[in-house]
Design a protein around this motif. Structure first.
Motif, PDB file in Angstrom:
ATOM      1  N   ARG A 141       1.810   5.015  -7.472  1.00 42.78           N
ATOM      2  CA  ARG A 141       0.561   5.004  -8.298  1.00 42.78           C
ATOM      3  C   ARG A 141       0.129   3.881  -9.200  1.00 42.78           C
ATOM      4  O   ARG A 141      -0.412   3.889 -10.029  1.00 42.78           O
ATOM      5  CB  ARG A 141       0.310   6.258  -8.888  1.00 42.78           C
ATOM      6  CG  ARG A 141       0.430   7.466  -7.931  1.00 42.78           C
ATOM      7  CD  ARG A 141       0.005   8.842  -8.547  1.00 42.78           C
ATOM      8  NE  ARG A 141      -1.438   9.055  -8.906  1.00 42.78           N
ATOM      9  CZ  ARG A 141      -2.594   9.164  -8.215  1.00 42.78           C
ATOM     10  NH1 ARG A 141      -2.165   9.439  -6.831  1.00 42.78           N
ATOM     11  NH2 ARG A 141      -3.852   9.289  -8.539  1.00 42.78           N
ATOM     12  N   THR A 162      -4.705   3.592  -7.008  1.00 42.55           N
ATOM     13  CA  THR A 162      -4.554   4.617  -5.804  1.00 42.55           C
ATOM     14  C   THR A 162      -5.174   3.915  -4.740  1.00 42.55           C
ATOM     15  O   THR A 162      -6.074   3.075  -4.751  1.00 42.55           O
ATOM     16  CB  THR A 162      -5.347   5.971  -6.239  1.00 42.55           C
ATOM     17  OG1 THR A 162      -6.770   5.601  -6.537  1.00 42.55           O
ATOM     18  CG2 THR A 162      -4.840   6.570  -7.354  1.00 42.55           C
ATOM     19  N   LEU A 163      -4.629   4.398  -3.608  1.00 37.37           N
ATOM     20  CA  LEU A 163      -5.446   3.925  -2.315  1.00 37.37           C
ATOM     21  C   LEU A 163      -6.924   4.523  -2.180  1.00 37.37           C
ATOM     22  O   LEU A 163      -6.755   5.769  -2.362  1.00 37.37           O
ATOM     23  CB  LEU A 163      -4.499   4.315  -0.985  1.00 37.37           C
ATOM     24  CG  LEU A 163      -3.138   3.988  -0.994  1.00 37.37           C
ATOM     25  CD1 LEU A 163      -2.693   4.235   0.358  1.00 37.37           C
ATOM     26  CD2 LEU A 163      -3.041   2.297  -1.071  1.00 37.37           C
ATOM     27  N   LEU A 210       0.854  -1.144  -0.097  1.00 36.31           N
ATOM     28  CA  LEU A 210      -0.089  -0.172   0.022  1.00 36.31           C
ATOM     29  C   LEU A 210       0.915   1.394   0.118  1.00 36.31           C
ATOM     30  O   LEU A 210       0.455   2.326  -0.679  1.00 36.31           O
ATOM     31  CB  LEU A 210      -0.958   0.102   1.102  1.00 36.31           C
ATOM     32  CG  LEU A 210      -1.993  -1.057   1.384  1.00 36.31           C
ATOM     33  CD1 LEU A 210      -3.010  -0.811   2.177  1.00 36.31           C
ATOM     34  CD2 LEU A 210      -2.865  -0.993  -0.064  1.00 36.31           C
ATOM     35  N   GLU A 211       2.013   1.234   0.751  1.00 36.89           N
ATOM     36  CA  GLU A 211       2.742   2.562   0.701  1.00 36.89           C
ATOM     37  C   GLU A 211       3.354   2.535  -0.702  1.00 36.89           C
ATOM     38  O   GLU A 211       3.554   3.686  -1.172  1.00 36.89           O
ATOM     39  CB  GLU A 211       3.794   2.175   1.664  1.00 36.89           C
ATOM     40  CG  GLU A 211       3.659   2.293   3.247  1.00 36.89           C
ATOM     41  CD  GLU A 211       4.670   1.905   4.267  1.00 36.89           C
ATOM     42  OE1 GLU A 211       4.244   2.321   5.301  1.00 36.89           O
ATOM     43  OE2 GLU A 211       5.787   1.435   3.860  1.00 36.89           O
ATOM     44  N   GLU A 249       0.797   4.194  -3.066  1.00 39.89           N
ATOM     45  CA  GLU A 249       0.710   5.580  -2.915  1.00 39.89           C
ATOM     46  C   GLU A 249       1.763   6.280  -3.417  1.00 39.89           C
ATOM     47  O   GLU A 249       1.664   7.242  -3.946  1.00 39.89           O
ATOM     48  CB  GLU A 249       0.741   5.639  -1.062  1.00 39.89           C
ATOM     49  CG  GLU A 249       0.384   7.086  -0.935  1.00 39.89           C
ATOM     50  CD  GLU A 249      -0.129   7.273   0.629  1.00 39.89           C
ATOM     51  OE1 GLU A 249      -1.122   7.844   1.004  1.00 39.89           O
ATOM     52  OE2 GLU A 249       0.665   6.724   1.424  1.00 39.89           O
ATOM     53  N   ALA A 250       3.058   5.556  -3.590  1.00 37.35           N
ATOM     54  CA  ALA A 250       4.365   6.272  -3.967  1.00 37.35           C
ATOM     55  C   ALA A 250       4.249   6.181  -5.519  1.00 37.35           C
ATOM     56  O   ALA A 250       4.819   7.180  -6.066  1.00 37.35           O
ATOM     57  CB  ALA A 250       5.692   5.911  -3.290  1.00 37.35           C
ATOM     58  N   ARG A 290      -6.099   4.261   2.875  1.00 37.58           N
ATOM     59  CA  ARG A 290      -5.238   5.095   3.598  1.00 37.58           C
ATOM     60  C   ARG A 290      -5.560   5.009   5.127  1.00 37.58           C
ATOM     61  O   ARG A 290      -4.566   5.142   5.830  1.00 37.58           O
ATOM     62  CB  ARG A 290      -5.496   6.831   3.169  1.00 37.58           C
ATOM     63  CG  ARG A 290      -4.864   6.906   1.826  1.00 37.58           C
ATOM     64  CD  ARG A 290      -5.085   8.521   1.496  1.00 37.58           C
ATOM     65  NE  ARG A 290      -4.916   8.566   0.203  1.00 37.58           N
ATOM     66  CZ  ARG A 290      -6.086   8.646  -0.542  1.00 37.58           C
ATOM     67  NH1 ARG A 290      -7.310   8.481  -0.246  1.00 37.58           N
ATOM     68  NH2 ARG A 290      -5.903   8.879  -2.188  1.00 37.58           N
ATOM     69  N   ILE A 298      -7.558  -0.492  -2.434  1.00 36.85           N
ATOM     70  CA  ILE A 298      -6.897   0.278  -3.591  1.00 36.85           C
ATOM     71  C   ILE A 298      -7.961   0.147  -4.555  1.00 36.85           C
ATOM     72  O   ILE A 298      -8.772  -0.748  -4.814  1.00 36.85           O
ATOM     73  CB  ILE A 298      -5.626  -0.364  -4.257  1.00 36.85           C
ATOM     74  CG1 ILE A 298      -5.672  -1.643  -4.782  1.00 36.85           C
ATOM     75  CG2 ILE A 298      -4.651  -0.296  -3.213  1.00 36.85           C
ATOM     76  CD1 ILE A 298      -4.552  -2.090  -5.557  1.00 36.85           C
TER      77      ILE A 298
END
Length: 109
Positions: free
Chosen positions: A36, A77-78, A29-30, A33-34, A83, A68
């Motif tokens: 995409r 994207t999350l 997930l991180e 986020e970074a 998030r 996601i």
């Protein structure tokens, strides 16, 4: 001698069901986020895309909501819930780490 302790947080809705929301899912997930992109997040971790897809799907089954949003070639994207789940996971893991570090010398030394 100095001792260190570690504990891993795993979140499951049904303990006997496959999958969980754990460290691997949090790292993915991180990465999403970074980057995409679930594919790029998986590559960043040295993980096959099929394994990343399975981990996220199984975690979503366990927590009962989407982590996601996947938009094909446009990436991923999350979700707002993703998030929140990631932030909550990181907070709980930090609290567990602090507790283990503090209590270990009291209990084992």
């Amino acid at each position: 001698m100095s001792l260190e302790g570690h504990a891993r947080l795993v979140v499951q809705g049904e303990p006997e069901a496959p999958g969980a929301f754990g460290r691997g899912c949090a790292l993915l997930l991180e990465g999403v986020e970074a980057e995409r992109s679930l594919n790029r997040a998986a590559k960043r971790l040295g993980m096959a895309y099929s394994k990343a897809w399975r981990l996220v799907n199984e975690a979503e089954d366990q927590v009962g909501f989407k982590l996601i949003d996947r938009d094909g070639a446009r990436g991923s994207t999350l979700t707002p819930e993703g998030r929140r789940a990631l932030a909550g996971y990181r907070t709980l893991q930090a609290e567990i780490d602090e507790l283990v570090s503090r209590r270990l010398p009291e209990l084992l030394c």
